[in-house]
Write an enzyme that holds these catalytic residues in place. Structure first.
Site, PDB file in Angstrom:
ATOM      1  N   LYS A 116       0.708  -1.192   0.013  1.00  0.00           N
ATOM      2  CA  LYS A 116      -0.042   0.006  -0.072  1.00  0.00           C
ATOM      3  C   LYS A 116       0.783   1.238   0.032  1.00  0.00           C
ATOM      4  CE  LYS A 116      -4.330  -1.467   2.132  1.00  0.00           C
ATOM      5  NZ  LYS A 116      -4.054  -3.032   1.993  1.00  0.00           N
ATOM      6  N   GLU A 200      -2.723   6.974   8.149  1.00  0.00           N
ATOM      7  CA  GLU A 200      -3.674   7.914   7.214  1.00  0.00           C
ATOM      8  C   GLU A 200      -4.566   8.480   8.305  1.00  0.00           C
ATOM      9  OE1 GLU A 200      -3.780   6.022   2.933  1.00  0.00           O
ATOM     10  OE2 GLU A 200      -5.688   5.692   4.208  1.00  0.00           O
ATOM     11  N   HIS A 235     -14.381  -2.981   9.362  1.00  0.00           N
ATOM     12  CA  HIS A 235     -13.893  -2.664   8.138  1.00  0.00           C
ATOM     13  C   HIS A 235     -13.685  -3.501   7.142  1.00  0.00           C
ATOM     14  CE1 HIS A 235     -12.043   0.626  10.427  1.00  0.00           C
ATOM     15  NE2 HIS A 235     -11.602  -0.002  11.243  1.00  0.00           N
ATOM     16  N   ARG A 292      -6.695  -8.268  -8.502  1.00  0.00           N
ATOM     17  CA  ARG A 292      -7.656  -9.384  -8.502  1.00  0.00           C
ATOM     18  C   ARG A 292      -9.112  -9.021  -8.593  1.00  0.00           C
ATOM     19  NH1 ARG A 292      -9.904  -9.478  -3.427  1.00  0.00           N
ATOM     20  NH2 ARG A 292      -8.957  -8.332  -1.852  1.00  0.00           N
TER      21      ARG A 292
END
Length: 679
Positions: A116, A200, A235, A292
């Protein structure tokens, strides 16, 4: 096109890929672990190869075993599904070295998007907007906390190599950061073999919107519109829909262009998903790219009429994309709900066990279907602690969002799974919720609407008790029919007068009673008193035995006509009707008269089966309310057991690495009050 395809996955995605391959005339090979020898995906394929033991690391994550299976069966290509090795750079390289086509993007694209942090740096260069945060390589805890402090709380810690909500925590203050970071790193390491994280800014009331992209080896790249995946717990996505409610053509075009730019920046080929977080004012930021197919791809198929697995196979075989951007358009609205073996009332903890009964709504093939079911399990299958607890995906399509929503409610009303706890009733409440119906969506919707979506348990109402009484009588009548002795009949009939009979049912350890008064033939109408505000009401019932072992009940209670399906598992009754779901325990006081009522609990108990990851206390430690005591892992997700009140730990029964069953006492905790009481 390929002659033989190996599917390096399990469950509903393996069944889904097998169905498309069969339609294209491709022979399929399934791989399976010891836990999946009799699984549905094994039966769905032409050939099956055992690759190891139940633990994913000993089977579905074993690249060598999967490649050996492909070579032994002559497979020319491997479809990795999603999860497991689907985004594993080393596995894609091993396929290439073996001369086997990996049905996925180029190795360089997997590498670029596999981290990421690296992906965000690449997107920044490509001009794709990013959420403010730290995406670097430095990973020492103190430095990461300093970065979080500088960003400002709340912040989101995310596994750099992660997905599916694993290795992700919201942190509200600097004091909570260290514990959350350690938990994220453990979970990320266990799930992805990589414990790196990024930090973040945590956006307030954001929406999760993703764009489906597709690229071929001939330089063409398109997007197949967006999906809204905002409704989440822990999440992880619960509901997905396409198109996103409230999306304007201008914003769709901007997000589509950004997604294509992201794909082109890494030389992408095949199916991919570019995920964005969007603020209420319309600003959107790149989160990650999944290299994917996604679990939620069916909603895209439902609004486009396209088979994305077929597109994957054709692109992997070197063919151009079947359509260009101007040939793609949206047809109606689609919603997907994930039916999980989990207990929403207990924090969505996973539930394991055997599916003794499974009923799914009538459905058709996905092309031009209004109701579609993608499932990987059947009645009699076991939901194990080793894999994701998803039972099936229910997907519906309508001309409008509200029509799709109502179709989903109807599909859920026809869905019943017995043997494990499920989220079916929760999903029905979610579909009926006024905020969801009004498309007032954000990633905090479930928590925001907790009072409505997760109400406290309520005692069964009169209608439920009337149906339960009918189920008891139907079972007794069936038992009596097998007896030659009329004196053993349990139908309550007697020669003289009426005789009341009390039936006791337990729900969540609370007993509720109904009094049935039966009369001799011609002497009067049977009545049922459910103890509510009504007096005893006229009562009659009918039952029909179904081929699947259930009972179809019809009941008259006063002026009401009631209907439901009933399934018995021992003395536990499962009722399922158009407007109700209930599980009741028939309680016979005589049968339990000799039971020992002594409490055998050993203190705090395991809320689900799993592995002990860490133990933060020892015998003799004083603990405070809310203090973390034990961390457990089940299905690759961590769950922290906290102290319910102040006390002193008198004994700890397990250590890190131990496997425990649901309900097992983890430790003995003597409360402060008990410790202070005089002997």
């Amino acid at each position: 096109m390929f002659d033989t395809l190996l599917i390096a996955n399990r469950g509903e995605i393996a069944c889904r890929v097998a169905a498309t391959a069969r339609r294209l005339g491709i022979r399929t090979v399934a791989v399976y672990s010891d836990a999946d020898a009799d699984a549905r995906h094994v039966a769905a394929c032409d050939t099956a190869v055992r690759i190891g033991e139940a633990e994913p690391r000993a089977s579905y994550l074993r690249a060598d075993a999967i490649l050996a299976a492909a070579q032994a069966t002559g497979a020319q290509a491997i479809h990795p599904g999603y999860g497991f090795l689907s985004e594993n750079e080393a596995f894609a390289q091993a396929c290439q070295a073996a001369g086997i086509v990996f049905v996925g993007p180029p190795i360089d694209a997997i590498a670029a998007m596999g981290s990421k942090s690296a992906a965000k740096a690449l997107m920044e260069k490509a001009g794709v907007p990013l959420v403010p945060g730290y995406h670097g390589d430095r990973q020492d805890a103190d430095f990461l906390r300093q970065q979080a402090d500088a960003i400002g709380y709340p912040v989101l810690i995310k596994a750099s190599a992660g997905g599916g909500g694993k290795g992700m925590r919201v942190v509200e203050s600097s004091a909570d950061f260290a514990a959350a970071l350690a938990s994220c790193q453990r979970e990320a390491g266990a799930s992805f073999g990589d414990d790196r994280v990024l930090i973040e800014r945590y956006l307030q009331k954001p929406r999760h919107i993703e764009i489906q992209v597709f690229a071929d080896t001939h330089g063409e790249c398109v997007h197949l519109f967006e999906r809204d995946c905002s409704v989440q717990r822990r999440h992880q996505k619960v509901i997905e829909e396409a198109p996103a409610p409230g999306m304007t053509p201008e914003r769709r075009a901007a997000m589509g262009e950004a997604a294509i730019a992201a794909a082109r920046a890494v030389g992408y080929v095949g199916a991919g998903t570019v995920e964005f977080i969007a603020e209420p004012d319309g600003r959107f930021y790149f989160m990650e790219m999944n290299t994917r197919l996604q679990v939620e791809h069916p909603v895209t198929e439902m609004i486009t009429g396209l088979d994305l697995v077929e597109w994957q196979l054709r692109v992997a075989a070197g063919e151009p994309l079947p359509l260009v951007q101007k040939q793609l358009w949206i047809q109606g609205h689609a919603i997907e709900a994930r039916l999980y073996a989990e207990n929403p009332e207990k924090g969505f903890l996973p539930s394991i066990g055997t599916l003794s009964h499974l009923t799914l709504p009538p459905h058709a093939a996905f092309v031009n279907a209004d109701v579609r079911v993608d499932g990987g399990v059947r009645a009699g299958d076991t939901i194990s602690p080793y894999y994701d607890p998803m039972i099936a995906k229910l997907i519906v399509r309508g001309d409008t969002r509200d029509q799709a929503r109502r179709r989903m409610l109807a599909a859920l009303a026809q869905t019943q799974a017995i043997g494990v706890q499920t989220n079916a009733a929760f999903l029905a409440r979610l579909m009926a919720d006024e905020a969801f119906a009004a498309a007032d969506l954000d990633t905090g919707l479930i928590e925001r609407r907790r009072a409505t979506l997760l109400p406290p348990p309520a005692p069964p109402d009169a209608a439920t008790l009337a149906l339960a009484t009918a189920a008891v009588l139907a079972r007794e009548t069936a038992d009596a029919a097998t007896q030659d002795d009329p004196w053993r009949a349990r139908d309550g009939w007697r020669i003289g007068g009426a005789r009341p009979r009390t039936l006791a049912f337990r729900v969540d350890d609370t007993e509720t009673r109904a009094v049935l008064t039966r009369h001799a033939l011609g002497a009067g109408t049977d009545t049922l008193d459910t103890g509510d505000t009504h007096a005893a009401q006229a009562y009659s019932w009918q039952a029909e035995h179904q081929a699947d072992g259930s009972l179809a009940l019809r009941v008259r209670l006063g002026a009401q006509t009631l209907a439901a399906q009933a399934v018995w598992t021992g003395d536990t009754l499962h009722l399922h009707g158009p407007d109700r779901r209930a599980t009741l325990q028939l309680h016979d006081p005589l049968a339990h008269a000799g039971d020992d009522d002594q409490d055998h609990g050993g203190g705090l108990a395991a809320p689900m089966p799993g592995k002990i990851i860490s133990v933060a206390i020892k015998a003799g430690d004083a603990v405070k309310p809310g203090q973390a005591l034990v961390v457990m892992e089940a299905m690759k997700m961590e769950h922290t057991i906290t102290a319910p009140e102040a006390g002193v730990v008198s004994e700890v029964f397990y250590t890190a690495g131990d496997q425990v069953s649901e309900g097992a006492p983890l430790l003995a905790l003597e409360t402060i009050q008990a410790a202070a009481a005089p002997g």
